[in-house]
Structure formats: structure tokens, C-alpha cells
Enzyme design. Sequence first.
Site, mmCIF file in Angstrom:
data_model
loop_
_atom_site.group_PDB
_atom_site.id
_atom_site.type_symbol
_atom_site.label_atom_id
_atom_site.label_comp_id
_atom_site.label_asym_id
_atom_site.label_seq_id
_atom_site.Cartn_x
_atom_site.Cartn_y
_atom_site.Cartn_z
ATOM 1 N N ASN A 1 0.827 -1.210 0.000
ATOM 2 C CA ASN A 1 0.000 0.000 0.000
ATOM 3 C C ASN A 1 0.859 1.255 0.000
ATOM 4 O O ASN A 1 1.929 1.291 0.611
ATOM 5 C CB ASN A 1 -0.923 0.008 1.218
ATOM 6 C CG ASN A 1 -1.856 -1.183 1.214
ATOM 7 O OD1 ASN A 1 -2.010 -1.838 0.187
ATOM 8 N ND2 ASN A 1 -2.459 -1.484 2.351
ATOM 9 N N ASP B 1 -0.432 4.083 1.173
ATOM 10 C CA ASP B 1 -0.905 4.938 2.269
ATOM 11 C C ASP B 1 0.065 4.825 3.449
ATOM 12 O O ASP B 1 0.997 4.019 3.427
ATOM 13 C CB ASP B 1 -2.353 4.566 2.658
ATOM 14 C CG ASP B 1 -2.478 3.157 3.253
ATOM 15 O OD1 ASP B 1 -1.708 2.822 4.177
ATOM 16 O OD2 ASP B 1 -3.352 2.385 2.796
ATOM 17 N N HIS C 1 5.701 -0.487 -2.918
ATOM 18 C CA HIS C 1 5.207 0.229 -4.098
ATOM 19 C C HIS C 1 5.215 1.743 -3.924
ATOM 20 O O HIS C 1 4.476 2.446 -4.606
ATOM 21 C CB HIS C 1 3.794 -0.273 -4.454
ATOM 22 C CG HIS C 1 3.763 -1.710 -4.881
ATOM 23 N ND1 HIS C 1 2.617 -2.465 -4.926
ATOM 24 C CD2 HIS C 1 4.768 -2.521 -5.291
ATOM 25 C CE1 HIS C 1 2.914 -3.695 -5.341
ATOM 26 N NE2 HIS C 1 4.217 -3.760 -5.556
#
Length: 237
Positions: free
Chosen positions: A92, A94, A109
Site C-alpha cells: 500500500n 498509504d 510500491h
Amino acid sequence: MSENAKKRLVVLTGAGISAESGFQTFRDSGGLWETYNVEDVASIQGWYRNPKLMTDFYNDMRAQLEKAQPNAGHKILAELEQYFDVQIITQNVDNLHERAGSSHVLHLHGELTKARPVNDSDPSKIIDIGYRKLEYDEKNSDGEILRPHIVWFGEAVPMIEPAARLVRSADIFAVIGSSLVVYPAAGLVHELRGRTLAYLIDPKEVDVPAWLNFRIIQEVASKGVAIMRDELLKEAL
Ligand code: APR
């Protein structure tokens, strides 16, 4: 308990762990890749074609992140640091693991709150932008054009080797909320030592190698992580 005495719990998370914080997953029905063309907003070719569209897409996601809150799944993983050496590997972009209190988070990522020069992937050039908008054509102090610090399809995944080393060092392993279809991240399960205790938490069926003997908890992250915690603590204490 000293750090050294703690067993290492390595957790691979995907979009599913942030679903209860309001983020759409990618491949569920109603997921992001039904609304957007993945090539347009998450590939390096998309960036060459239309960098403004991509800058806007990640600006929107960053604005959503500012308002989002970690959910029970993120929080329980952070609390487990009392008992385990918890190492999170997340797909993620975030920062909800960090905001829940997890100390060791490896982002495979990239990260929404960071940017880097288009023509230089050197980690020393990555800068924090917080939750603000990245302007299209914005430059850093060296005059280099910036882009979101996101690993797109078609690009190398520089953190995959450190992630593989973490998986190999796991005493306990868990996959939470990932369809395990995107490589090289999905290949990390093959780094597991054969008899490592491994959990898979996901409301849907996910293909994992049968020989690894995953303990499957078919629940959403908040419930599933609580079940895993209770089982691990019963063993450990
Ligand atoms: N709790 C736990 N898991 C959930 C929940 C939930 N509340 N809701 C959905 N899931 C599960 C889905 O069943 C699915 O297996 O989360 C998984 C999400 O899968 P994907 O959408 O494919 O997301 P992910 O595996 O993280 O994708 C990997 O693909 O496009 C890229 O770069 C993007 O990092 C991403 C990568």
C-alpha cells in the site's frame, strides 16, 4: 521482553487492510481498476502519455489519505509489537500502518506522501511532501521535475530484495488483504521457510501454495487480525 527474545512476525499487507479505512481495493468488484484504466494511472507508459492525469490521480488519493484513519487491523498489528518483532511489508502507498503506530514498515510500491525526480530514482532524492498537492511540472531545488514516489507497472521494485530477506527471516508470517496476483510482491510467499507458521487473512479465497500450509482466516482485516492475535498470544504467553 527484550527485542532479541521476541519472535519475528513478518506481515505482507495489500489494499484489503485499508478497505475498512475507506480505500477502494483494486481488483474487487467496484474496485479502482473498474473505474480507472490501470495503464492510464498506474503504469510508466501512462506517465509518459499523460503526466498531468497521473499527478491529479495521486493528488486525489493523497487528499483522501489525509482524512482517513487507521482501522482495527492496522492498530492490532501495531499493538503486537509488545510481544513480537513485527516487520510489515506493505504494497500500500498509504501511511496507515505508520499512523497506527507500527515502527517497521517497508513500502514495496512507494508512498503517497513522497515525491522524487522523474529522471533520478536515487533514494537520497526522495522528498516528503506531506498531504499537499504535487503540481504538475513542479521542480525540486535542483531544478529537476518531480513525480509521485509510486512504483508503477513497468518499473523495477527496488525494495523487493530487502522484503525477501525479511520473509526468509520470519518465525511467523501473515498475508492480509492481498489478492497475491501482482509480482514480484506475490512471489514473496515463495521465500518462506517450509515450516514457518503462516496466516492468510482475507474475506475471499486467495491462491497460496498448498505445501506452505497457510492457516486461512476468511474474514475482513479488523476481525481476522484480532483472531490471529488471540491465537498467537495463546501460544506465546
Ligand atoms: N479486509 C481484508 N481483505 C479485504 C477486505 C477487508 N475488509 N476487503 C477486500 N479484501 C481483499 C480482497 O478480497 C482481495 O483479495 O483484499 C484483496 C485486495 O486485492 P487487490 O485489490 O488486488 O489489492 P493488492 O493485492 O494490494 O494489489 C497489489 O496491485 O495495482 C496494484 O500497485 C497496486 O499495490 C497494488 C497491487
